[in-house]
Design an enzyme around this catalytic site. Sequence first.
Site, PDB file in Angstrom:
ATOM      1  N   SER A 119       0.818  -1.210   0.000  1.00  0.00           N
ATOM      2  CA  SER A 119       0.000   0.000   0.000  1.00  0.00           C
ATOM      3  C   SER A 119       0.856   1.265   0.000  1.00  0.00           C
ATOM      4  O   SER A 119       0.388   2.335   0.349  1.00  0.00           O
ATOM      5  CB  SER A 119      -0.910   0.001   1.241  1.00  0.00           C
ATOM      6  OG  SER A 119      -1.775  -1.116   1.222  1.00  0.00           O
ATOM      7  N   CYS A 120       2.110   1.126  -0.363  1.00  0.00           N
ATOM      8  CA  CYS A 120       3.025   2.266  -0.315  1.00  0.00           C
ATOM      9  C   CYS A 120       2.831   3.176  -1.522  1.00  0.00           C
ATOM     10  O   CYS A 120       3.554   3.065  -2.516  1.00  0.00           O
ATOM     11  CB  CYS A 120       4.471   1.783  -0.256  1.00  0.00           C
ATOM     12  SG  CYS A 120       4.811   0.694   1.137  1.00  0.00           S
ATOM     13  N   GLY A 121       1.847   4.043  -1.457  1.00  0.00           N
ATOM     14  CA  GLY A 121       1.697   5.059  -2.486  1.00  0.00           C
ATOM     15  C   GLY A 121       0.862   4.648  -3.675  1.00  0.00           C
ATOM     16  O   GLY A 121       0.577   5.463  -4.537  1.00  0.00           O
TER      17      GLY A 121
END
Length: 286
Positions: A122-124
């Site tokens: 879910s990093c970005g």
Amino acid sequence: MSLDPDLEVPRGVPVVRHRVVKVRDRGASECQDHLAVEEPLEIRLGGISLSVTMRTPGEDEELVAGFLFSEGVIAGADLDVIARYRGPDGDPDDGNVMNVLLKGDVRVAKDRLRRNFVASSSCGLCGKATIEAIRAALPPVRSDLVIPIDRLNRLAAAMHDAQSTFEKTGGLHAAGLFGADGRLIVLREDIGRHNAVDKVIGHMVLARSVPLDRHVLMISGRVSFEIMQKALTARIPVIAAVSAPSSMAVQMALAADMTLIGFVRNGGFNLYAGAHRVTPSVAEHA
């Protein structure tokens, strides 16, 4: 009544016994129960730590191979050696560390791992943006596999019959890979759904049998986006599950031309994507 004050877990076993108090309508009684073992496994690449995952011991080599393959870190021919790290006597982590040696450039593999972890987390990135990023790296699945409804309905029963550890513990997930004829090729169980899938894919990687474009992957639980991504990397055209898919799993199936089937139980199922691979033809318009 009293319970055991501690729980001894021998190294490397998938199941242990433990005394429990069973409470039912008519009272309580002591009995022995089976517990699925959960332990950490550290994956090292050339002696350098890459990842730690919680898993049920067993088929660790397959788990490591499947994890690295499904994350896009290696191709099938990149593996040289997967060996268990043996620490000094008394080391509590002895047996729970696997070291991988590759034939290619380790730096390239590490860079792939770093980039792919970002893309699948879910990093970005989220939703369709994540799917588009994966779609740019992996083309849609191309397969002429067709599976009849009656054969599809038999998969869940075949997988259940092969789940020996689940019968004891009731606490493990399973992933089974079936051939085009409905024959179960390999089944693996683990406390983590993703680990079970990695073990199945890893089994086929080690057998030099990828891609898997003539196979069906059956999952004992729900289907997440991560499982669809692993299946896409292995080129599996049909994914079936006894529970529900997530919205992103369905989006991934539609984008990658994969067949996604949920709630395979009691002689029926829900078809979410890729109806052209299910016969008879009436299923294509359901």
